[in-house]
Design a protein around this motif. Sequence first.
Motif, PDB file in Angstrom:
ATOM      1  N   ARG A  73       6.542   7.139  25.018  1.00  0.00           N
ATOM      2  CA  ARG A  73       6.040   6.721  23.706  1.00  0.00           C
ATOM      3  C   ARG A  73       7.143   6.980  22.674  1.00  0.00           C
ATOM      4  NH1 ARG A  73       0.481   6.820  23.162  1.00  0.00           N
ATOM      5  NH2 ARG A  73       0.490   7.961  21.206  1.00  0.00           N
ATOM      6  N   PHE A  74       7.394   6.018  21.795  1.00  0.00           N
ATOM      7  CA  PHE A  74       8.426   6.207  20.782  1.00  0.00           C
ATOM      8  C   PHE A  74       7.911   5.695  19.441  1.00  0.00           C
ATOM      9  CE2 PHE A  74       9.191   2.097  22.754  1.00  0.00           C
ATOM     10  CZ  PHE A  74       9.402   1.247  21.689  1.00  0.00           C
ATOM     11  N   ALA A  75       8.481   6.228  18.376  1.00  0.00           N
ATOM     12  CA  ALA A  75       8.046   5.839  17.027  1.00  0.00           C
ATOM     13  C   ALA A  75       9.147   6.164  16.033  1.00  0.00           C
ATOM     14  CB  ALA A  75       6.763   6.558  16.643  1.00  0.00           C
ATOM     15  N   ALA A  76       9.138   5.431  14.929  1.00  0.00           N
ATOM     16  CA  ALA A  76      10.068   5.675  13.821  1.00  0.00           C
ATOM     17  C   ALA A  76       9.437   5.137  12.548  1.00  0.00           C
ATOM     18  CB  ALA A  76      11.422   5.019  14.080  1.00  0.00           C
ATOM     19  N   VAL A  77       9.901   5.634  11.416  1.00  0.00           N
ATOM     20  CA  VAL A  77       9.345   5.232  10.130  1.00  0.00           C
ATOM     21  C   VAL A  77      10.472   4.990   9.132  1.00  0.00           C
ATOM     22  CG1 VAL A  77       9.098   7.594   9.200  1.00  0.00           C
ATOM     23  CG2 VAL A  77       7.530   5.783   8.428  1.00  0.00           C
ATOM     24  N   THR A  78      10.282   4.014   8.255  1.00  0.00           N
ATOM     25  CA  THR A  78      11.141   3.841   7.090  1.00  0.00           C
ATOM     26  C   THR A  78      10.263   3.810   5.844  1.00  0.00           C
ATOM     27  OG1 THR A  78      11.104   1.411   6.996  1.00  0.00           O
ATOM     28  CG2 THR A  78      12.751   2.424   8.432  1.00  0.00           C
ATOM     29  N   ASN A  79      10.847   4.166   4.720  1.00  0.00           N
ATOM     30  CA  ASN A  79      10.150   4.044   3.439  1.00  0.00           C
ATOM     31  C   ASN A  79      10.151   2.587   2.990  1.00  0.00           C
ATOM     32  OD1 ASN A  79      10.132   6.808   3.601  1.00  0.00           O
ATOM     33  ND2 ASN A  79      11.683   7.108   2.030  1.00  0.00           N
ATOM     34  N   TYR A  80       9.080   2.177   2.329  1.00  0.00           N
ATOM     35  CA  TYR A  80       9.049   0.874   1.661  1.00  0.00           C
ATOM     36  C   TYR A  80       9.394   1.138   0.198  1.00  0.00           C
ATOM     37  CZ  TYR A  80       7.514  -3.771   0.231  1.00  0.00           C
ATOM     38  OH  TYR A  80       7.476  -5.046  -0.276  1.00  0.00           O
ATOM     39  N   ARG A  81      10.493   0.553  -0.282  1.00  0.00           N
ATOM     40  CA  ARG A  81      11.008   0.885  -1.607  1.00  0.00           C
ATOM     41  C   ARG A  81      10.235   0.149  -2.693  1.00  0.00           C
ATOM     42  NH1 ARG A  81      16.865  -0.747  -2.236  1.00  0.00           N
ATOM     43  NH2 ARG A  81      17.107   0.639  -0.456  1.00  0.00           N
ATOM     44  N   ASP A  82       9.487   0.901  -3.474  1.00  0.00           N
ATOM     45  CA  ASP A  82       8.740   0.358  -4.609  1.00  0.00           C
ATOM     46  C   ASP A  82       8.483   1.499  -5.586  1.00  0.00           C
ATOM     47  OD1 ASP A  82       7.181  -0.942  -6.426  1.00  0.00           O
ATOM     48  OD2 ASP A  82       5.470  -1.274  -5.092  1.00  0.00           O
ATOM     49  N   PRO A  83       9.461   1.814  -6.445  1.00  0.00           N
ATOM     50  CA  PRO A  83       9.324   2.977  -7.322  1.00  0.00           C
ATOM     51  C   PRO A  83       8.135   2.893  -8.275  1.00  0.00           C
ATOM     52  CG  PRO A  83      11.196   1.616  -7.979  1.00  0.00           C
ATOM     53  CD  PRO A  83      10.741   1.103  -6.657  1.00  0.00           C
ATOM     54  N   SER A  84       7.630   1.692  -8.552  1.00  0.00           N
ATOM     55  CA  SER A  84       6.511   1.554  -9.486  1.00  0.00           C
ATOM     56  C   SER A  84       5.198   2.082  -8.920  1.00  0.00           C
ATOM     57  CB  SER A  84       6.339   0.083  -9.884  1.00  0.00           C
ATOM     58  OG  SER A  84       5.937  -0.692  -8.763  1.00  0.00           O
ATOM     59  N   SER A  85       5.137   2.280  -7.600  1.00  0.00           N
ATOM     60  CA  SER A  85       3.868   2.689  -6.992  1.00  0.00           C
ATOM     61  C   SER A  85       3.916   4.078  -6.367  1.00  0.00           C
ATOM     62  CB  SER A  85       3.452   1.669  -5.919  1.00  0.00           C
ATOM     63  OG  SER A  85       4.365   1.694  -4.840  1.00  0.00           O
ATOM     64  N   LEU A  86       4.968   4.847  -6.653  1.00  0.00           N
ATOM     65  CA  LEU A  86       5.110   6.151  -6.020  1.00  0.00           C
ATOM     66  C   LEU A  86       3.996   7.108  -6.450  1.00  0.00           C
ATOM     67  CD1 LEU A  86       8.959   6.826  -6.169  1.00  0.00           C
ATOM     68  CD2 LEU A  86       7.565   6.349  -4.152  1.00  0.00           C
ATOM     69  N   LYS A  87       3.449   7.824  -5.473  1.00  0.00           N
ATOM     70  CA  LYS A  87       2.421   8.831  -5.725  1.00  0.00           C
ATOM     71  C   LYS A  87       3.018  10.211  -5.480  1.00  0.00           C
ATOM     72  CE  LYS A  87      -0.363   6.885  -2.656  1.00  0.00           C
ATOM     73  NZ  LYS A  87       0.074   5.485  -2.427  1.00  0.00           N
ATOM     74  N   SER A  88       2.879  11.091  -6.459  1.00  0.00           N
ATOM     75  CA  SER A  88       3.488  12.415  -6.338  1.00  0.00           C
ATOM     76  C   SER A  88       2.757  13.303  -5.338  1.00  0.00           C
ATOM     77  CB  SER A  88       3.514  13.099  -7.716  1.00  0.00           C
ATOM     78  OG  SER A  88       2.199  13.246  -8.221  1.00  0.00           O
ATOM     79  N   ASN A  89       1.491  13.009  -5.068  1.00  0.00           N
ATOM     80  CA  ASN A  89       0.697  13.849  -4.173  1.00  0.00           C
ATOM     81  C   ASN A  89       0.492  13.207  -2.806  1.00  0.00           C
ATOM     82  OD1 ASN A  89      -0.901  11.766  -5.087  1.00  0.00           O
ATOM     83  ND2 ASN A  89      -2.772  13.024  -5.293  1.00  0.00           N
ATOM     84  N   ALA A  90       1.339  12.243  -2.443  1.00  0.00           N
ATOM     85  CA  ALA A  90       1.175  11.533  -1.175  1.00  0.00           C
ATOM     86  C   ALA A  90       1.505  12.438   0.013  1.00  0.00           C
ATOM     87  CB  ALA A  90       2.076  10.308  -1.154  1.00  0.00           C
ATOM     88  N   LEU A  91       0.892  12.129   1.150  1.00  0.00           N
ATOM     89  CA  LEU A  91       1.213  12.810   2.393  1.00  0.00           C
ATOM     90  C   LEU A  91       2.593  12.368   2.883  1.00  0.00           C
ATOM     91  CD1 LEU A  91      -2.200  12.426   4.284  1.00  0.00           C
ATOM     92  CD2 LEU A  91      -1.343  14.454   3.104  1.00  0.00           C
ATOM     93  N   SER A  92       3.229  13.203   3.684  1.00  0.00           N
ATOM     94  CA  SER A  92       4.544  12.868   4.231  1.00  0.00           C
ATOM     95  C   SER A  92       4.414  11.758   5.270  1.00  0.00           C
ATOM     96  CB  SER A  92       5.171  14.102   4.885  1.00  0.00           C
ATOM     97  OG  SER A  92       6.330  13.742   5.603  1.00  0.00           O
TER      98      SER A  92
END
Length: 256
Positions: free
Chosen positions: A62-81
């Motif tokens: 099983r393999f997995a990877a993640v990238t951020n989706y760049r959208d500074p207008s929607s950033l949440k300071s309390n988001a989960l990692s």
Amino acid sequence: MCLIVFAYNVHPSYRLVLAANRDEFYERPSSPAGFWKDHPRMLAGRDLKSGGTWLGITKDGRFAAVTNYRDPSSLKSNALSRGLLVSSYLNGNKDPGNYLKKIASDIFNYNGFNLLLGDKRDVFVFSSRGKAQKLKPGIYGLSNHLLNSPWPKVSRSKRMLKTALMQKGDALEDALFSMLADRRIPPDQKLPSTGIGLEWERLLSSIFIESPVYGTRSSTVLLIGKNRRIRFVEKVFDGQKDPWMESRFSFVVKHK
């Protein structure tokens, strides 16, 4: 991760050929790739701030990877990692499709992301700004927008990957790391506009990123052979021009 390029069922010897750069602020603590003591079947680096990972594989394939989706207008300071999405999948037993169904109602607890998931049967890509896609054989690029978005670094790395696929073994590995080290910056007129300003668009536009405080922390090559042999190689930079650590792992995925 901020760039993942991969070939799925294209190379005659490998089911998956994947090359990825992890871009992050240098001050964020992390540990290099290894088998986790608390989850010994999982091979991955570890984010020491939030506990997740950016890229990993398990002994059962099983393999997995993640990238951020760049959208500074929607950033949440309390988001989960977002790294927890990767470690949760790797430590579970759900197939990629059912895992995506499981997390569907939770995606708004995270800032924007793209998630690559695979097992011995299927490979999926899911975007919190798009949809789940079960992938067919092909060459793919994933950065901080949707799959195969024609950003210069994505298009360039896909072309370089296509050329690298003429190699195998050590020559293929060398070609992939050479690709991941590419520091060329495209002209301004080809840069995307994601709301971060021209200076940052330039900085983030190269395959390998360098700056005083942010950049490519590590480069990883993952090869899954059609003979079930796994090769996982990570080079850690952490703000240095040359890697200060290299980790290598090789094992065979067992039949269940």
